[in-house]
Design an enzyme around this catalytic site. Structure first.
Site, PDB file in Angstrom:
ATOM      1  N   GLY A  68      -9.570  11.994  21.860  1.00  0.00           N
ATOM      2  CA  GLY A  68     -10.351  11.891  23.100  1.00  0.00           C
ATOM      3  C   GLY A  68     -11.535  10.942  22.958  1.00  0.00           C
ATOM      4  O   GLY A  68     -12.621  11.204  23.490  1.00  0.00           O
ATOM      5  N   ARG A  76     -25.113  12.809  19.502  1.00  0.00           N
ATOM      6  CA  ARG A  76     -25.099  11.470  18.931  1.00  0.00           C
ATOM      7  C   ARG A  76     -23.826  10.721  19.313  1.00  0.00           C
ATOM      8  O   ARG A  76     -22.858  11.330  19.736  1.00  0.00           O
ATOM      9  CB  ARG A  76     -25.094  11.565  17.403  1.00  0.00           C
ATOM     10  CG  ARG A  76     -26.434  11.777  16.795  1.00  0.00           C
ATOM     11  CD  ARG A  76     -26.277  11.970  15.297  1.00  0.00           C
ATOM     12  NE  ARG A  76     -27.565  12.169  14.679  1.00  0.00           N
ATOM     13  CZ  ARG A  76     -27.720  12.751  13.499  1.00  0.00           C
ATOM     14  NH1 ARG A  76     -26.683  13.199  12.826  1.00  0.00           N
ATOM     15  NH2 ARG A  76     -28.926  12.893  12.992  1.00  0.00           N
ATOM     16  N   ASP A  85       0.033   1.630   8.402  1.00  0.00           N
ATOM     17  CA  ASP A  85      -0.404   0.782   9.520  1.00  0.00           C
ATOM     18  C   ASP A  85       0.589   0.740  10.683  1.00  0.00           C
ATOM     19  O   ASP A  85       0.225   0.319  11.776  1.00  0.00           O
ATOM     20  CB  ASP A  85      -0.613  -0.665   9.038  1.00  0.00           C
ATOM     21  CG  ASP A  85      -1.642  -0.763   7.925  1.00  0.00           C
ATOM     22  OD1 ASP A  85      -2.436   0.185   7.780  1.00  0.00           O
ATOM     23  OD2 ASP A  85      -1.647  -1.773   7.213  1.00  0.00           O
ATOM     24  N   ARG A 117       0.654  -5.224  -7.343  1.00  0.00           N
ATOM     25  CA  ARG A 117       0.850  -6.572  -6.800  1.00  0.00           C
ATOM     26  C   ARG A 117       1.358  -7.480  -7.922  1.00  0.00           C
ATOM     27  O   ARG A 117       0.982  -7.302  -9.074  1.00  0.00           O
ATOM     28  CB  ARG A 117      -0.475  -7.121  -6.276  1.00  0.00           C
ATOM     29  CG  ARG A 117      -1.051  -6.231  -5.195  1.00  0.00           C
ATOM     30  CD  ARG A 117      -2.031  -6.964  -4.327  1.00  0.00           C
ATOM     31  NE  ARG A 117      -2.775  -6.011  -3.511  1.00  0.00           N
ATOM     32  CZ  ARG A 117      -2.273  -5.339  -2.498  1.00  0.00           C
ATOM     33  NH1 ARG A 117      -1.011  -5.484  -2.158  1.00  0.00           N
ATOM     34  NH2 ARG A 117      -3.013  -4.499  -1.802  1.00  0.00           N
ATOM     35  N   GLY A 145       0.848  -1.201   0.000  1.00  0.00           N
ATOM     36  CA  GLY A 145       0.000   0.000   0.000  1.00  0.00           C
ATOM     37  C   GLY A 145       0.879   1.245   0.000  1.00  0.00           C
ATOM     38  O   GLY A 145       1.892   1.281   0.682  1.00  0.00           O
ATOM     39  N   ASP A 156       2.805  -1.346  11.171  1.00  0.00           N
ATOM     40  CA  ASP A 156       2.835  -2.723  11.677  1.00  0.00           C
ATOM     41  C   ASP A 156       4.091  -3.481  11.264  1.00  0.00           C
ATOM     42  O   ASP A 156       4.118  -4.713  11.343  1.00  0.00           O
ATOM     43  CB  ASP A 156       1.578  -3.487  11.216  1.00  0.00           C
ATOM     44  CG  ASP A 156       1.481  -3.565   9.699  1.00  0.00           C
ATOM     45  OD1 ASP A 156       2.248  -2.872   9.007  1.00  0.00           O
ATOM     46  OD2 ASP A 156       0.626  -4.328   9.201  1.00  0.00           O
ATOM     47  N   ASP A 187       6.011  -5.289   5.741  1.00  0.00           N
ATOM     48  CA  ASP A 187       6.534  -6.642   5.992  1.00  0.00           C
ATOM     49  C   ASP A 187       6.372  -7.573   4.787  1.00  0.00           C
ATOM     50  O   ASP A 187       7.261  -8.370   4.500  1.00  0.00           O
ATOM     51  CB  ASP A 187       5.818  -7.271   7.207  1.00  0.00           C
ATOM     52  CG  ASP A 187       6.530  -6.912   8.512  1.00  0.00           C
ATOM     53  OD1 ASP A 187       7.739  -6.632   8.477  1.00  0.00           O
ATOM     54  OD2 ASP A 187       5.866  -6.915   9.568  1.00  0.00           O
ATOM     55  N   THR A 196       4.516   2.134   5.703  1.00  0.00           N
ATOM     56  CA  THR A 196       3.111   1.711   5.650  1.00  0.00           C
ATOM     57  C   THR A 196       2.358   2.515   6.692  1.00  0.00           C
ATOM     58  O   THR A 196       2.856   2.692   7.813  1.00  0.00           O
ATOM     59  CB  THR A 196       2.918   0.202   5.912  1.00  0.00           C
ATOM     60  OG1 THR A 196       1.556  -0.011   6.330  1.00  0.00           O
ATOM     61  CG2 THR A 196       3.822  -0.351   6.998  1.00  0.00           C
ATOM     62  N   ARG A 243      -5.370  -2.701   8.768  1.00  0.00           N
ATOM     63  CA  ARG A 243      -5.388  -4.141   8.457  1.00  0.00           C
ATOM     64  C   ARG A 243      -5.561  -4.938   9.750  1.00  0.00           C
ATOM     65  O   ARG A 243      -6.582  -4.746  10.412  1.00  0.00           O
ATOM     66  CB  ARG A 243      -4.106  -4.545   7.723  1.00  0.00           C
ATOM     67  CG  ARG A 243      -4.289  -5.773   6.844  1.00  0.00           C
ATOM     68  CD  ARG A 243      -3.003  -6.168   6.174  1.00  0.00           C
ATOM     69  NE  ARG A 243      -2.579  -5.207   5.188  1.00  0.00           N
ATOM     70  CZ  ARG A 243      -2.877  -5.272   3.888  1.00  0.00           C
ATOM     71  NH1 ARG A 243      -3.616  -6.248   3.442  1.00  0.00           N
ATOM     72  NH2 ARG A 243      -2.437  -4.362   3.048  1.00  0.00           N
TER      73      ARG A 243
HETATM   74  O1  F6P Z   1      -1.556  -1.543   4.530  1.00  0.00           O
HETATM   75  C1  F6P Z   1      -2.160  -0.327   4.308  1.00  0.00           C
HETATM   76  C2  F6P Z   1      -3.636  -0.504   4.104  1.00  0.00           C
HETATM   77  O2  F6P Z   1      -4.191   0.747   3.789  1.00  0.00           O
HETATM   78  C3  F6P Z   1      -4.395  -1.153   5.269  1.00  0.00           C
HETATM   79  O3  F6P Z   1      -4.641  -0.251   6.308  1.00  0.00           O
HETATM   80  C4  F6P Z   1      -5.625  -1.657   4.575  1.00  0.00           C
HETATM   81  O4  F6P Z   1      -6.208  -2.735   5.279  1.00  0.00           O
HETATM   82  C5  F6P Z   1      -5.076  -2.110   3.255  1.00  0.00           C
HETATM   83  O5  F6P Z   1      -3.886  -1.373   3.030  1.00  0.00           O
HETATM   84  C6  F6P Z   1      -5.980  -1.940   2.078  1.00  0.00           C
HETATM   85  O6  F6P Z   1      -5.343  -2.501   0.980  1.00  0.00           O
HETATM   86  P1  F6P Z   1      -5.796  -2.324  -0.524  1.00  0.00           P
HETATM   87  O7  F6P Z   1      -5.143  -1.087  -1.067  1.00  0.00           O
HETATM   88  O8  F6P Z   1      -5.287  -3.538  -1.209  1.00  0.00           O
HETATM   89  O9  F6P Z   1      -7.290  -2.209  -0.540  1.00  0.00           O
END
Ligand code: F6P
Length: 324
Positions: A190, A167, A132, A77, A16, A134, A108, A130, A176
């Protein structure tokens, strides 16, 4: 001292896209040329490597990209590259283009591809990028700060309308299988409730009860931030409204979080990580990941880095309840 065999370095972005990838490419190209290397851009990630979408990059080719989101090298990909035969072909393509080393800017998944090439004898370096955050072995990955700031700005706006109507708003953020964005954004906006995949939750105790207690103490809005890996904003909204009787609206922030101009932090990290990657290759070091450990930029063995695990401690999430 032995002569460095690496002369020509290829760069690709993979997985991504993340804000700051362009800043990393700029840093790699400029610091690489400064160190005496020839720098090449590989377009569309590993797919472009297999297809030979490879061109030289000079210092002026990376002008005016530092502040731009996404990746100008693009990302794609490649099923072919996942297979052993595709990885061997990638090595052959590197030889055909005279590329002596490869820098992979991604997450990763992209590093697993880099490791496969490294095992075939290709000198590789990985730079974590990324939204994320992660990448298991690094405390930071390029794009995380920008994504959190984008999500935060959106939630601050949602809060205005949420309080006006008294609301509950359930906001689903990306990540992810990881909750780093949700945790960071939840604390900074918050949120009354933060739900992440790393920590199990109970709807009665951790969601409904908290929202009802908020109403009892006079809160005018209830913000629930949910990581996409921990639940769906649409499902949760319905459940919350049905149980509490409080009008509840879902918002899925989605791809908005992946775009935009990188923040100061992401520009700095991208610039430093790019320079560190070139420093490694200048010293003849490869098979490395550039990571942040205890706040310090380091290079570590790629295979060991990929094998690491990263999580969010349930106690850290628990502590944030004091901010309710
Ligand atoms: O890894 C980055 C990310 O944006 C994630 O947060 C998300 O789950 C995923 O990529 C979405 O991937 P794609 O671009 O394949 O829809």
């Amino acid at each position: 001292m032995a002569e460095n065999k690496i002369k020509r370095i290829g760069i690709l972005t993979s997985g991504g896209d993340a804000p700051g990838m362009n800043a990393a490419v700029r840093s790699l190209v400029r610091s690489g040329i400064h160190a005496g290397f020839e720098m090449y851009g590989i377009y569309r990630g590993y797919k472009g490597l297999l297809d030979g979408e490879i061109s030289p990059l000079g210092t002026r080719d990376v002008a005016e990209i530092l502040h731009i989101g996404g990746t100008l090298l693009m990302t794609a990909r490649s099923k072919e590259f996942m297979e052993k035969a595709g990885q061997k072909k990638a090595k052959e393509m590197m030889n055909a283009y005279g590329l002596d080393a490869l820098v992979v800017v991604g997450g990763d998944g992209s590093f697993r591809g880099a490791l496969a090439l490294s095992e075939l004898g290709v000198p590789v370096i990985g730079i974590p990028a990324t939204i994320d955050n992660d990448v298991a072995s690094s405390e930071y990955s390029i794009g995380f700060d920008t994504a959190m700031n984008t999500a935060l700005e959106a939630i601050d706006k949602i809060r205005d309308t949420s309080s006006s109507h008294e609301r509950c708003s359930v906001i689903e953020v990306m990540g992810r299988n990881a909750g780093h964005i949700a945790f960071g954004v939840g604390v900074s906006c918050g949120a009354e409730v933060i739900l992440i995949p790393e920590v199990k939750y109970d709807l009665d105790k951790d969601v409904y009860k908290v929202i009802l207690e908020g109403r009892n103490i006079g809160k005018r809005h209830y913000i629930v931030v949910v990581a996409e890996g921990a639940g769906s904003a649409i499902d949760l909204s319905k459940k919350i409204e049905d149980f509490t009787g409080i009008e509840t609206r879902p918002t899925v922030l989605g791809y908005l979080q992946r775009g935009g101009s990188p923040t100061v932090r992401d520009r700095i990290m991208a610039s430093l990580m790019g320079m560190k990657a070139i420093e490694c290759l200048s010293k003849g070091k490869s098979g490395r990941l550039i990571v942040v450990k205890n706040g310090i930029l380091k290079d570590i063995d790629i295979a060991k880095g990929i094998a690491e695990k990263k999580t969010i401690d349930a106690k850290e999430l628990e502590k944030t309840k004091a901010l309710f």
